[in-house]
Design an enzyme around this catalytic site. Structure first.
Site, mmCIF file in Angstrom:
data_model
loop_
_atom_site.group_PDB
_atom_site.id
_atom_site.type_symbol
_atom_site.label_atom_id
_atom_site.label_comp_id
_atom_site.label_asym_id
_atom_site.label_seq_id
_atom_site.Cartn_x
_atom_site.Cartn_y
_atom_site.Cartn_z
ATOM 1 N N SER A 37 -11.334 -10.679 30.398
ATOM 2 C CA SER A 37 -10.506 -11.863 30.204
ATOM 3 C C SER A 37 -10.664 -12.828 31.378
ATOM 4 O O SER A 37 -11.780 -13.216 31.696
ATOM 5 C CB SER A 37 -9.053 -11.439 29.981
ATOM 6 O OG SER A 37 -8.309 -12.443 29.336
ATOM 7 N N ASP A 166 -10.723 -10.919 23.151
ATOM 8 C CA ASP A 166 -10.401 -10.574 24.537
ATOM 9 C C ASP A 166 -10.648 -9.093 24.823
ATOM 10 O O ASP A 166 -10.083 -8.213 24.174
ATOM 11 C CB ASP A 166 -8.929 -10.920 24.762
ATOM 12 C CG ASP A 166 -8.497 -10.837 26.220
ATOM 13 O OD1 ASP A 166 -9.130 -10.101 26.995
ATOM 14 O OD2 ASP A 166 -7.516 -11.516 26.565
#
Length: 299
Positions: A37, A166
């Site tokens: 991320s 993600d």
């Protein structure tokens, strides 16, 4: 081999950027970076040039982020998108353009980086971790944007009809990746989650986000425990838990978070605790509020 393992944490990333700066100031530089991320974004900049000057540039990017309004999603627009079945609420095109502008011109693939970088993404349908970094021809910016594609907020990356999002959904602190790629000294810069029993939660997105953070963090703790128990591996776990309730899209605390991240890393370096994990507070029955009628804590 020394690895920086950079967790996800959204716009709390300045804490991590400040900590990276402190480590480099004290001569702790990585041979390899692993990120999920926002940690993937930091990892791309750091692997392109693992120097203090690059860390300073990374910090400046955070200072510019709020002013540039890199992403926004008004409540009305979000509602309309949700009603029309959109797979995301906020556009990531401005972020892509900003990354393209701010990375060195010659850095566009993993093979262009000065040190190895590994970036995690998640195959949404099977919740399987996928990894970038072994193929030097892989596109760097695509990897970073997919790793930071918070499900439901940013658009997934689709390939052959399959959705990838993600990497923090599966491994927000990807220490096992670092171990698998040969790390023997791990510096885990962890935007860890602390439960605030007195927190006042508002809005569906804030409540939903808060509810999933602790289960995700239990996965990170298991990875830390596995690394600590691995012979020949030293783990430095630097927890960066400040501003845990910061709303996604809020850049008003950037400057104070940069300073706090640097302070926390310097405090650790002054009194290092290798192979000690920073666990979240564990509540006892006395700590917890009364439940609804007839409900008691089961601990």
């Amino acid at each position: 081999m020394r690895a920086f393992v950079l967790s996800g944490g959204g716009n709390r990333g300045p804490l991590q950027a400040g900590a990276v700066k402190a480590l480099l100031q004290h001569g702790v530089a990585p041979d390899m970076v692993v990120g999920s991320s926002v940690g993937a974004l930091h990892g791309a900049y750091l692997a392109a040039e693992p120097t203090l000057a690059q860390a300073e540039r990374m910090i400046q990017l955070w200072r510019d982020a709020g002013r540039r309004r890199l992403f926004s999603s008004s409540p009305l627009r979000s509602m309309l998108k949700a009603l029309h079945g959109s797979d995301h609420l906020a556009d990531s095109r401005r972020i892509r353009a900003y990354i393209e502008q701010s990375l060195p011109n010659h850095v566009r693939t993993f093979g262009d980086l000065q040190i190895p970088l590994y970036v995690t993404i998640c195959h949404l349908q099977t919740l399987t971790l996928y990894l970038y970094g072994d193929d030097p021809s892989a596109p760097l910016i695509d990897a970073v944007l997919t790793s930071a594609a918070v499900p439901g907020f940013f658009p997934p990356t689709y390939h052959n009809g399959q959705a990838f999002v993600d990497g923090g959904v599966i491994s927000n602190l990807p220490i096992l990746v670092a171990l698998a790629r040969g790390a023997t000294e791990i510096w885990a810069l962890d935007l860890s989650f602390e439960v605030d029993a007195g927190a006042s939660l508002r809005g569906a997105f804030e409540i939903a986000g808060y509810a999933i953070k602790r289960p995700l963090y239990s996965l990170a703790l298991r990875e830390l425990e596995a690394a600590v128990q691995t012979p020949g591996v030293t783990v430095h776990h630097i927890a960066l838990p400040a501003y845990a309730n910061l709303q996604l899209g809020d850049f008003s605390k950037t400057q104070v978070m940069l300073a706090e991240g640097e302070r926390l890393a310097c405090a650790y370096l002054a009194h290092p605790r290798p192979n000690q994990i920073c666990y979240p507070h564990r509540y006892t029955a006395r700590d917890l509020p009364p439940g609804p009628p007839g409900a008691r804590p089961f601990l």
